[in-house]
Design an enzyme around this catalytic site. Structure first.
Site, PDB file in Angstrom:
ATOM      1  N   TYR A  30     -38.115 -13.742   9.253  1.00 28.13           N
ATOM      2  CA  TYR A  30     -38.534 -13.028  10.460  1.00 28.13           C
ATOM      3  C   TYR A  30     -38.805 -14.017  11.585  1.00 28.13           C
ATOM      4  O   TYR A  30     -38.361 -13.812  12.725  1.00 28.13           O
ATOM      5  CB  TYR A  30     -39.788 -12.216  10.149  1.00 28.13           C
ATOM      6  CG  TYR A  30     -40.340 -11.448  11.326  1.00 28.13           C
ATOM      7  CD1 TYR A  30     -39.821 -10.207  11.670  1.00 28.13           C
ATOM      8  CD2 TYR A  30     -41.382 -11.962  12.087  1.00 28.13           C
ATOM      9  CE1 TYR A  30     -40.331  -9.490  12.750  1.00 28.13           C
ATOM     10  CE2 TYR A  30     -41.900 -11.260  13.169  1.00 28.13           C
ATOM     11  CZ  TYR A  30     -41.366 -10.032  13.492  1.00 28.13           C
ATOM     12  OH  TYR A  30     -41.877  -9.336  14.571  1.00 28.13           O
ATOM     13  N   SER A  49     -41.630 -12.560  19.447  1.00 32.34           N
ATOM     14  CA  SER A  49     -42.882 -12.428  18.696  1.00 32.34           C
ATOM     15  C   SER A  49     -43.634 -13.735  18.794  1.00 32.34           C
ATOM     16  O   SER A  49     -43.040 -14.792  19.071  1.00 32.34           O
ATOM     17  CB  SER A  49     -42.572 -12.119  17.226  1.00 32.34           C
ATOM     18  OG  SER A  49     -43.717 -12.267  16.406  1.00 32.34           O
TER      19      SER A  49
END
Length: 253
Positions: free
Chosen positions: A157, A144
């Protein structure tokens, strides 16, 4: 234009929807047999059915990527079905926690790290021996933009995606001379069910999400799928250990 795939089988985790489904369909459109993997049996079967309806070949295998015995069994089944796995897209993941670090919970940490990190590690652990035995292959992991910088209010995350990049780079170096390439894709905000849950209920959030990308919109699942197929293709034969940003220019600001 085709990407000159030399192999015949692709495996995609987290393929019940979103980026995973789009990538499974893209592999099938290139003529590959596709192993569709997900914990969501209904969504996974639907992805496989969509591929078959379009004239492709796909089979669904249910798997919890956080459980070693299930990952091992899934890979054994994939090889039994098609004889090999040439390309693997380890895409299964769960979403951000939306809280400051000190407000996070142990349950959040364990869940996010379990799927996003342990799941990728376990999948590669059992994919790599298959690729070694057949003389090569390519793996792409979903990281990501949160894995290449700071990410306020999603520290767990972000840490999980930084870890995915670390796993990717380490595996790439370890297996580079074995004709196995390992790369990652790093999407920004992509129009998926996860995105809609987080943003579409609040128009202001949706506007902010679009504005954070210099191109003025969020990404499409097909755009990430194209990046994955490129990294698996012969066109990326000299690319390994790389984290490819698919971010509409967001990290260039």
């Amino acid at each position: 234009m085709g990407m000159a795939f030399s192999g015949q089988v692709a495996l995609v985790t987290g393929a019940a929807a979103g980026i995973g489904r789009a990538t499974a369909q893209a592999f099938a459109a290139e003529g590959l047999h596709v192993v569709v993997v997900d914990l969501d049996a209904q969504g996974g079967e639907a992805t496989a059915a969509l591929i078959r309806e379009a004239g492709g070949e796909a089979r669904f295998l249910r798997c919890d990527v956080t459980v070693e015995a299930e990952v091992r069994a899934m890979m054994d089944q994939a090889v039994t079905l098609y004889g090999r796995v040439d390309y693997a897209f380890n895409n299964a993941g769960i979403e951000i926690e939306n809280s400051r670090l000190a407000e996070g919970t142990e349950a959040q940490f364990d869940a996010i790290m379990g799927v996003n990190v342990k799941g990728v590690w376990l999948c590669m652990k059992y994919q790599l021996p298959v690729m070694l035995a057949q003389g090569g292959g390519a793996i792409v992991n979903t990281a990501s933009v949160a894995g290449v910088g700071a990410a306020p209010k999603m520290s767990i995350y972000a840490a999980s995606k930084h870890a995915v990049i670390g796993l990717t780079q380490s595996a790439a170096i370890e297996y580079a001379k074995k004709r196995i390439r390992v790369n990652a894709v790093c999407p920004a905000v992509i129009d998926t069910d996860m995105y809609r849950r987080a943003y579409e209920a609040d128009p202001r959030k949706a506007e902010f999400a679009a504005a954070m990308h210099p191109v003025g919109r969020v990404g499409k699942v097909e755009e990430v799928a194209s990046a994955v197929l490129y990294l698996c293709s012969d066109g990326a034969a000299f690319t390994t250990g790389h984290s490819l940003l698919v971010d509409g220019g967001a990290t260039a600001i």
